[in-house]
Scaffold this active site. Structure first.
Site, PDB file in Angstrom:
ATOM      1  N   GLY A 190      -2.354   1.486   4.807  1.00 40.50           N
ATOM      2  CA  GLY A 190      -1.040   2.109   4.707  1.00 40.50           C
ATOM      3  C   GLY A 190      -1.109   3.532   4.199  1.00 40.50           C
ATOM      4  NE  ARG A 200      -3.320   4.128  -4.503  1.00 46.08           N
ATOM      5  CZ  ARG A 200      -4.606   4.108  -4.848  1.00 46.08           C
ATOM      6  NH1 ARG A 200      -5.493   3.551  -4.037  1.00 46.08           N
ATOM      7  NH2 ARG A 200      -5.010   4.636  -5.985  1.00 46.08           N
ATOM      8  CB  CYS A 201      -5.301   3.167   3.233  1.00 47.96           C
ATOM      9  SG  CYS A 201      -5.446   1.552   2.459  1.00 47.96           S
ATOM     10  CG  MET A 202      -3.486   6.239   6.506  1.00 50.25           C
ATOM     11  SD  MET A 202      -2.301   6.428   7.860  1.00 50.25           S
ATOM     12  CE  MET A 202      -0.731   6.451   6.964  1.00 50.25           C
ATOM     13  CG  ASN A 261      -2.066   1.010   1.084  1.00 53.65           C
ATOM     14  OD1 ASN A 261      -2.048   2.048   1.731  1.00 53.65           O
ATOM     15  ND2 ASN A 261      -3.016   0.721   0.234  1.00 53.65           N
TER      16      ASN A 261
END
Length: 403
Positions: A390, A392-394, A347
Protein backbone atom coordinates in the site's frame (compact mmCIF):
# COMPACT_ATOMS: atom_id res chain seq x y z
CA UNK A 1 20.19 18.52 6.94
CA UNK A 2 18.83 16.27 4.19
CA UNK A 3 17.53 13.36 6.29
CA UNK A 4 15.32 13.70 9.34
CA UNK A 5 12.73 11.18 10.50
CA UNK A 6 11.94 11.21 14.20
CA UNK A 7 8.40 9.88 13.99
CA UNK A 8 5.92 8.08 11.77
CA UNK A 9 3.54 11.05 11.76
CA UNK A 10 5.58 14.25 11.41
CA UNK A 11 4.63 16.29 8.35
CA UNK A 12 6.20 14.60 5.34
CA UNK A 13 8.53 16.97 3.44
CA UNK A 14 10.77 14.66 1.35
CA UNK A 15 10.16 11.16 0.07
CA UNK A 16 11.94 8.64 -2.18
CA UNK A 17 9.82 6.83 -4.78
CA UNK A 18 10.25 4.68 -7.86
CA UNK A 19 7.81 5.15 -10.72
CA UNK A 20 6.80 1.69 -11.99
CA UNK A 21 8.39 0.90 -15.34
CA UNK A 22 8.91 -1.78 -17.92
CA UNK A 23 10.17 -4.19 -15.26
CA UNK A 24 6.50 -4.81 -14.39
CA UNK A 25 5.76 -5.87 -17.96
CA UNK A 26 8.43 -8.55 -17.73
CA UNK A 27 6.55 -10.59 -15.15
CA UNK A 28 5.05 -13.77 -16.60
CA UNK A 29 2.89 -16.32 -14.76
CA UNK A 30 5.66 -18.91 -14.57
CA UNK A 31 8.03 -16.51 -12.78
CA UNK A 32 5.50 -14.85 -10.43
CA UNK A 33 6.72 -16.69 -7.33
CA UNK A 34 10.39 -16.09 -8.06
CA UNK A 35 9.76 -12.35 -8.53
CA UNK A 36 7.51 -12.20 -5.41
CA UNK A 37 4.30 -11.31 -7.23
CA UNK A 38 0.84 -12.89 -7.04
CA UNK A 39 -0.62 -11.37 -10.19
CA UNK A 40 0.17 -9.71 -13.52
CA UNK A 41 -0.18 -5.90 -13.29
CA UNK A 42 -1.31 -3.52 -16.04
CA UNK A 43 1.56 -1.04 -16.28
CA UNK A 44 -0.24 1.84 -18.00
CA UNK A 45 -2.88 2.00 -15.29
CA UNK A 46 -0.33 1.34 -12.54
CA UNK A 47 1.77 4.32 -13.62
CA UNK A 48 -1.26 6.60 -13.70
CA UNK A 49 -2.15 5.53 -10.16
CA UNK A 50 1.43 6.01 -8.96
CA UNK A 51 1.59 9.48 -10.53
CA UNK A 52 -1.59 10.39 -8.68
CA UNK A 53 -0.04 9.10 -5.45
CA UNK A 54 3.05 11.28 -5.96
CA UNK A 55 0.90 14.30 -6.85
CA UNK A 56 -1.15 13.82 -3.68
CA UNK A 57 2.00 14.14 -1.59
CA UNK A 58 3.37 17.02 -3.65
CA UNK A 59 0.12 18.94 -3.21
CA UNK A 60 0.62 18.64 0.54
CA UNK A 61 4.08 20.21 0.35
CA UNK A 62 6.24 17.09 -0.06
CA UNK A 63 9.30 17.07 -2.34
CA UNK A 64 9.52 13.94 -4.49
CA UNK A 65 12.76 12.15 -5.36
CA UNK A 66 12.97 9.15 -7.69
CA UNK A 67 15.40 6.23 -7.51
CA UNK A 68 15.98 6.20 -11.25
CA UNK A 69 16.87 9.90 -11.39
CA UNK A 70 19.26 9.77 -8.43
CA UNK A 71 21.01 6.69 -9.80
CA UNK A 72 21.45 8.28 -13.21
CA UNK A 73 22.93 11.41 -11.61
CA UNK A 74 25.37 9.20 -9.68
CA UNK A 75 26.54 7.37 -12.81
CA UNK A 76 26.95 10.56 -14.81
CA UNK A 77 29.65 11.80 -12.46
CA UNK A 78 33.09 10.27 -12.02
CA UNK A 79 34.08 6.76 -13.04
CA UNK A 80 31.36 4.83 -11.28
CA UNK A 81 29.59 3.30 -14.26
CA UNK A 82 31.91 0.30 -14.60
CA UNK A 83 31.91 -0.36 -10.86
CA UNK A 84 28.11 -0.21 -10.82
CA UNK A 85 27.88 -2.62 -13.76
CA UNK A 86 30.21 -5.07 -12.02
CA UNK A 87 28.05 -4.95 -8.88
CA UNK A 88 24.89 -5.54 -10.94
CA UNK A 89 26.50 -8.56 -12.63
CA UNK A 90 27.58 -10.05 -9.28
CA UNK A 91 23.95 -10.70 -8.43
CA UNK A 92 22.98 -12.39 -11.69
CA UNK A 93 22.65 -16.07 -12.59
CA UNK A 94 25.40 -15.83 -15.18
CA UNK A 95 27.80 -18.73 -14.73
CA UNK A 96 29.70 -18.54 -18.01
CA UNK A 97 32.52 -15.97 -17.64
CA UNK A 98 32.62 -15.49 -21.41
CA UNK A 99 28.95 -14.52 -21.45
CA UNK A 100 29.39 -12.27 -18.43
CA UNK A 101 32.25 -10.44 -20.12
CA UNK A 102 30.20 -9.99 -23.31
CA UNK A 103 27.32 -8.48 -21.31
CA UNK A 104 29.73 -6.30 -19.35
CA UNK A 105 31.17 -4.88 -22.56
CA UNK A 106 27.68 -4.27 -23.91
CA UNK A 107 26.61 -2.41 -20.77
CA UNK A 108 29.78 -0.31 -20.70
CA UNK A 109 28.93 0.87 -24.23
CA UNK A 110 25.61 2.33 -22.98
CA UNK A 111 25.10 5.83 -21.56
CA UNK A 112 24.29 6.07 -17.81
CA UNK A 113 20.55 6.50 -18.36
CA UNK A 114 20.31 3.21 -20.27
CA UNK A 115 22.54 1.39 -17.77
CA UNK A 116 20.10 2.38 -15.01
CA UNK A 117 17.17 1.22 -17.14
CA UNK A 118 18.77 -2.19 -17.65
CA UNK A 119 19.65 -2.47 -13.96
CA UNK A 120 15.97 -1.90 -13.06
CA UNK A 121 14.11 -3.38 -16.04
CA UNK A 122 16.44 -6.33 -16.48
CA UNK A 123 18.17 -7.61 -19.59
CA UNK A 124 16.12 -10.04 -21.66
CA UNK A 125 17.88 -12.27 -24.17
CA UNK A 126 15.89 -10.60 -26.94
CA UNK A 127 17.29 -7.19 -25.89
CA UNK A 128 20.72 -8.16 -27.26
CA UNK A 129 20.12 -10.76 -29.97
CA UNK A 130 23.52 -10.18 -31.61
CA UNK A 131 25.55 -10.80 -28.45
CA UNK A 132 28.45 -13.18 -29.19
CA UNK A 133 30.31 -15.42 -26.74
CA UNK A 134 31.81 -18.88 -26.46
CA UNK A 135 29.02 -21.34 -25.63
CA UNK A 136 29.54 -23.83 -22.81
CA UNK A 137 27.36 -26.73 -21.71
CA UNK A 138 25.82 -24.61 -18.96
CA UNK A 139 24.43 -22.22 -21.59
CA UNK A 140 22.48 -25.04 -23.20
CA UNK A 141 21.27 -26.45 -19.90
CA UNK A 142 19.96 -23.08 -18.72
CA UNK A 143 18.95 -21.76 -22.12
CA UNK A 144 15.20 -21.65 -21.38
CA UNK A 145 15.54 -18.93 -18.73
CA UNK A 146 14.66 -15.68 -20.59
CA UNK A 147 16.80 -13.13 -18.70
CA UNK A 148 20.49 -12.44 -18.47
CA UNK A 149 19.70 -9.90 -15.72
CA UNK A 150 16.46 -10.21 -13.76
CA UNK A 151 13.96 -7.32 -13.74
CA UNK A 152 13.28 -5.58 -10.41
CA UNK A 153 9.46 -5.34 -10.25
CA UNK A 154 9.40 -4.79 -6.47
CA UNK A 155 11.43 -1.57 -6.59
CA UNK A 156 8.31 0.59 -6.48
CA UNK A 157 8.01 -0.59 -2.87
CA UNK A 158 10.77 1.79 -1.83
CA UNK A 159 10.00 1.33 1.88
CA UNK A 160 11.84 -1.98 2.12
CA UNK A 161 15.42 -1.34 0.92
CA UNK A 162 16.08 1.34 3.52
CA UNK A 163 14.84 3.45 6.39
CA UNK A 164 15.76 6.84 7.80
CA UNK A 165 16.04 6.88 11.59
CA UNK A 166 16.72 10.31 13.01
CA UNK A 167 19.41 11.80 10.75
CA UNK A 168 20.90 8.42 9.87
CA UNK A 169 20.21 5.69 7.37
CA UNK A 170 19.58 1.96 7.44
CA UNK A 171 20.31 0.06 4.22
CA UNK A 172 18.65 -3.26 4.69
CA UNK A 173 19.67 -6.85 4.06
CA UNK A 174 16.76 -8.28 2.09
CA UNK A 175 15.44 -11.73 2.90
CA UNK A 176 14.98 -12.83 -0.72
CA UNK A 177 17.62 -12.75 -3.50
CA UNK A 178 15.02 -11.24 -5.87
CA UNK A 179 15.36 -7.90 -4.04
CA UNK A 180 19.08 -7.72 -3.22
CA UNK A 181 19.89 -5.35 -6.08
CA UNK A 182 17.47 -2.77 -4.68
CA UNK A 183 19.60 -2.26 -1.59
CA UNK A 184 22.73 -2.00 -3.72
CA UNK A 185 21.02 0.84 -5.60
CA UNK A 186 20.35 2.65 -2.33
CA UNK A 187 23.96 2.19 -1.22
CA UNK A 188 25.21 3.86 -4.41
CA UNK A 189 22.87 6.79 -3.83
CA UNK A 190 23.99 7.08 -0.20
CA UNK A 191 27.69 6.72 -0.98
CA UNK A 192 27.98 8.83 -4.11
CA UNK A 193 25.06 11.23 -4.58
CA UNK A 194 25.89 14.74 -3.31
CA UNK A 195 22.54 15.05 -1.55
CA UNK A 196 23.68 12.24 0.73
CA UNK A 197 27.46 12.03 0.77
CA UNK A 198 28.00 15.70 1.62
CA UNK A 199 25.78 15.51 4.70
CA UNK A 200 27.84 13.21 6.97
CA UNK A 201 24.96 10.78 7.26
CA UNK A 202 25.63 7.86 9.65
CA UNK A 203 24.94 4.37 8.31
CA UNK A 204 23.49 2.08 10.99
CA UNK A 205 23.08 -1.05 8.85
CA UNK A 206 24.27 -2.14 5.40
CA UNK A 207 23.08 -4.61 2.82
CA UNK A 208 26.33 -6.52 3.26
CA UNK A 209 25.38 -7.39 6.85
CA UNK A 210 24.46 -11.07 7.31
CA UNK A 211 21.04 -10.86 8.96
CA UNK A 212 17.83 -9.98 7.12
CA UNK A 213 15.89 -6.85 8.00
CA UNK A 214 13.45 -4.95 5.76
CA UNK A 215 12.01 -1.45 5.92
CA UNK A 216 8.37 -2.51 6.11
CA UNK A 217 9.19 -3.79 9.59
CA UNK A 218 10.74 -0.53 10.84
CA UNK A 219 8.49 2.13 12.43
CA UNK A 220 9.99 5.24 14.04
CA UNK A 221 7.63 5.91 16.95
CA UNK A 222 9.42 8.96 18.34
CA UNK A 223 12.88 10.50 18.68
CA UNK A 224 13.94 7.88 21.23
CA UNK A 225 11.98 4.82 20.14
CA UNK A 226 11.77 2.49 17.16
CA UNK A 227 9.40 -0.44 16.66
CA UNK A 228 10.72 -3.33 14.55
CA UNK A 229 8.64 -6.23 13.38
CA UNK A 230 10.05 -9.74 13.71
CA UNK A 231 8.45 -11.26 10.64
CA UNK A 232 8.82 -13.54 7.66
CA UNK A 233 11.32 -11.04 6.24
CA UNK A 234 13.07 -9.61 9.33
CA UNK A 235 15.14 -11.85 11.60
CA UNK A 236 15.62 -11.66 15.36
CA UNK A 237 19.39 -11.36 14.85
CA UNK A 238 18.85 -8.46 12.46
CA UNK A 239 16.73 -6.67 15.07
CA UNK A 240 19.35 -7.23 17.78
CA UNK A 241 22.20 -6.08 15.57
CA UNK A 242 20.45 -2.90 14.45
CA UNK A 243 19.22 -2.17 18.00
CA UNK A 244 22.72 -2.40 19.43
CA UNK A 245 24.08 -0.02 16.81
CA UNK A 246 21.25 2.45 17.35
CA UNK A 247 21.89 2.44 21.11
CA UNK A 248 25.58 3.13 20.50
CA UNK A 249 25.41 5.61 17.62
CA UNK A 250 22.06 7.43 17.73
CA UNK A 251 19.50 8.97 20.08
CA UNK A 252 17.42 5.78 20.10
CA UNK A 253 17.07 4.34 23.62
CA UNK A 254 14.28 1.78 23.18
CA UNK A 255 13.35 -0.73 20.50
CA UNK A 256 9.95 -2.41 20.63
CA UNK A 257 10.32 -5.78 18.87
CA UNK A 258 6.90 -6.94 17.66
CA UNK A 259 6.69 -10.57 16.56
CA UNK A 260 3.94 -11.29 14.03
CA UNK A 261 3.04 -14.61 12.34
CA UNK A 262 5.76 -15.70 9.90
CA UNK A 263 3.62 -15.92 6.75
CA UNK A 264 3.64 -14.17 3.37
CA UNK A 265 0.16 -12.77 4.05
CA UNK A 266 1.73 -10.69 6.86
CA UNK A 267 5.18 -10.29 5.33
CA UNK A 268 5.97 -7.07 7.25
CA UNK A 269 4.74 -5.36 10.38
CA UNK A 270 3.28 -2.49 8.33
CA UNK A 271 0.97 -4.89 6.48
CA UNK A 272 -0.94 -5.39 9.75
CA UNK A 273 -0.09 -2.35 11.91
CA UNK A 274 0.72 1.33 11.27
CA UNK A 275 0.75 4.61 13.22
CA UNK A 276 -1.90 7.23 12.49
CA UNK A 277 -1.58 9.88 15.18
CA UNK A 278 0.13 10.56 18.48
CA UNK A 279 -1.88 7.87 20.23
CA UNK A 280 -3.80 6.17 17.42
CA UNK A 281 -2.81 3.10 15.41
CA UNK A 282 -4.57 0.84 12.95
CA UNK A 283 -4.30 -2.93 13.24
CA UNK A 284 -5.61 -5.95 11.40
CA UNK A 285 -7.76 -7.82 13.96
CA UNK A 286 -6.69 -11.20 12.57
CA UNK A 287 -3.26 -10.84 14.20
CA UNK A 288 -4.22 -8.95 17.33
CA UNK A 289 -4.08 -12.06 19.50
CA UNK A 290 -1.04 -13.56 17.75
CA UNK A 291 1.50 -10.87 18.55
CA UNK A 292 4.40 -11.11 20.99
CA UNK A 293 6.18 -7.97 22.18
CA UNK A 294 9.66 -7.44 23.62
CA UNK A 295 11.34 -4.25 24.82
CA UNK A 296 15.02 -3.94 23.95
CA UNK A 297 17.19 -1.46 25.83
CA UNK A 298 20.95 -0.96 26.09
CA UNK A 299 22.74 -3.78 27.90
CA UNK A 300 26.33 -4.55 28.85
CA UNK A 301 27.37 -6.83 25.97
CA UNK A 302 24.08 -7.11 24.09
CA UNK A 303 20.62 -5.51 24.31
CA UNK A 304 18.61 -6.17 27.46
CA UNK A 305 15.34 -7.88 26.52
CA UNK A 306 12.13 -7.53 28.52
CA UNK A 307 8.94 -9.39 27.48
CA UNK A 308 5.83 -7.17 27.42
CA UNK A 309 2.32 -8.51 28.04
CA UNK A 310 0.65 -6.85 25.05
CA UNK A 311 1.19 -4.49 22.14
CA UNK A 312 -1.01 -1.88 23.79
CA UNK A 313 1.01 -2.06 27.00
CA UNK A 314 4.27 -1.79 25.06
CA UNK A 315 3.12 1.27 23.12
CA UNK A 316 1.93 3.04 26.27
CA UNK A 317 5.24 2.29 27.98
CA UNK A 318 7.59 3.52 25.25
CA UNK A 319 5.45 6.52 24.27
CA UNK A 320 4.72 7.44 27.91
CA UNK A 321 1.00 7.71 27.24
CA UNK A 322 -1.88 6.88 29.61
CA UNK A 323 -3.71 5.12 26.79
CA UNK A 324 -3.48 4.29 23.09
CA UNK A 325 -6.21 3.49 20.58
CA UNK A 326 -5.85 0.45 18.34
CA UNK A 327 -8.35 0.90 15.51
CA UNK A 328 -9.28 -2.40 13.89
CA UNK A 329 -9.38 -2.46 10.09
CA UNK A 330 -12.54 -3.46 8.29
CA UNK A 331 -14.64 -1.95 11.05
CA UNK A 332 -13.65 -4.92 13.20
CA UNK A 333 -15.74 -7.30 11.06
CA UNK A 334 -13.82 -10.52 10.46
CA UNK A 335 -14.67 -11.11 6.79
CA UNK A 336 -14.45 -7.46 5.78
CA UNK A 337 -11.17 -7.01 7.64
CA UNK A 338 -9.67 -10.07 5.93
CA UNK A 339 -10.77 -8.89 2.48
CA UNK A 340 -9.46 -5.36 2.98
CA UNK A 341 -6.24 -6.52 4.62
CA UNK A 342 -5.50 -8.38 1.36
CA UNK A 343 -5.77 -4.93 -0.25
CA UNK A 344 -3.46 -3.33 2.33
CA UNK A 345 -6.04 -1.49 4.39
CA UNK A 346 -3.67 -1.18 7.36
CA UNK A 347 -0.73 -0.05 5.21
CA UNK A 348 -1.45 3.64 5.71
CA UNK A 349 1.05 6.41 5.06
CA UNK A 350 0.84 9.25 7.53
CA UNK A 351 1.79 12.59 5.95
CA UNK A 352 1.04 14.50 9.15
CA UNK A 353 -0.46 13.83 12.59
CA UNK A 354 -3.85 12.23 12.01
CA UNK A 355 -3.59 12.59 8.20
CA UNK A 356 -3.10 9.41 6.16
CA UNK A 357 -3.08 8.24 2.54
CA UNK A 358 -4.94 4.98 1.83
CA UNK A 359 -6.37 3.04 -1.10
CA UNK A 360 -9.92 4.07 -1.94
CA UNK A 361 -11.02 0.46 -2.35
CA UNK A 362 -10.79 -0.15 1.42
CA UNK A 363 -14.10 1.57 2.08
CA UNK A 364 -14.98 0.08 5.47
CA UNK A 365 -11.55 0.66 6.98
CA UNK A 366 -11.40 4.23 5.65
CA UNK A 367 -14.82 5.00 7.09
CA UNK A 368 -13.78 3.54 10.43
CA UNK A 369 -10.70 5.78 10.50
CA UNK A 370 -12.78 8.85 9.69
CA UNK A 371 -15.16 8.07 12.54
CA UNK A 372 -12.13 8.08 14.86
CA UNK A 373 -11.11 11.57 13.73
CA UNK A 374 -8.48 10.64 11.13
CA UNK A 375 -8.28 12.63 7.88
CA UNK A 376 -8.20 10.00 5.14
CA UNK A 377 -6.88 10.93 1.68
CA UNK A 378 -7.84 8.22 -0.77
CA UNK A 379 -5.92 7.22 -3.89
CA UNK A 380 -6.84 4.65 -6.49
CA UNK A 381 -4.80 1.47 -6.29
CA UNK A 382 -6.50 -1.18 -8.39
CA UNK A 383 -3.24 -2.04 -10.16
CA UNK A 384 -0.71 -0.86 -7.57
CA UNK A 385 -2.17 -3.28 -5.02
CA UNK A 386 -1.37 -6.30 -7.21
CA UNK A 387 2.17 -6.22 -5.85
CA UNK A 388 0.76 -6.65 -2.32
CA UNK A 389 1.68 -3.28 -0.91
CA UNK A 390 0.00 0.00 0.00
CA UNK A 391 0.94 3.69 0.29
CA UNK A 392 3.41 3.10 3.13
CA UNK A 393 5.14 0.31 1.20
CA UNK A 394 5.50 2.56 -1.85
CA UNK A 395 7.28 5.38 0.00
CA UNK A 396 10.56 5.91 1.82
CA UNK A 397 10.33 9.10 3.91
CA UNK A 398 13.55 11.12 3.85
CA UNK A 399 12.47 14.13 5.90
CA UNK A 400 9.62 14.71 8.31
CA UNK A 401 9.09 17.80 10.42
CA UNK A 402 9.74 17.22 14.09
CA UNK A 403 6.66 17.06 16.28
Amino acid sequence: MFLNVNSEIGKLKRVLLHRPGRELERITPQYLEELLFDDIPWLKRMRAEHDAFALTMANRGCEIYYYENLLQEVLEKGDLKEKFIDDVLKGTKLVNPCLEQAIREYLISLPPQKVVKVAIEGLHKEDVPDLKWEYRLVDYVKSEYPFYINPMPNLYFTRDPGAVIGNGLVINKMKTPARNRETMFLYYIYKYHPLFNQSNIPLYYNYTDPYSIEGGDILVLNERTVAIGCSERTSAWGIETLSERLFQQSKIEKVLAIQIPFTRAYMHLDTVFTMLNYDQFTIYPGVKNNIKVYLLTKGVNSPKITPINSLEEGLKKVLKLPSVELIESGGGTEITAAREQWNDSTNTLAIGPGVVITYDRNEYTNETLRKRGIEVIEIEGSELVRGRGGPRCMSMPLFRENL
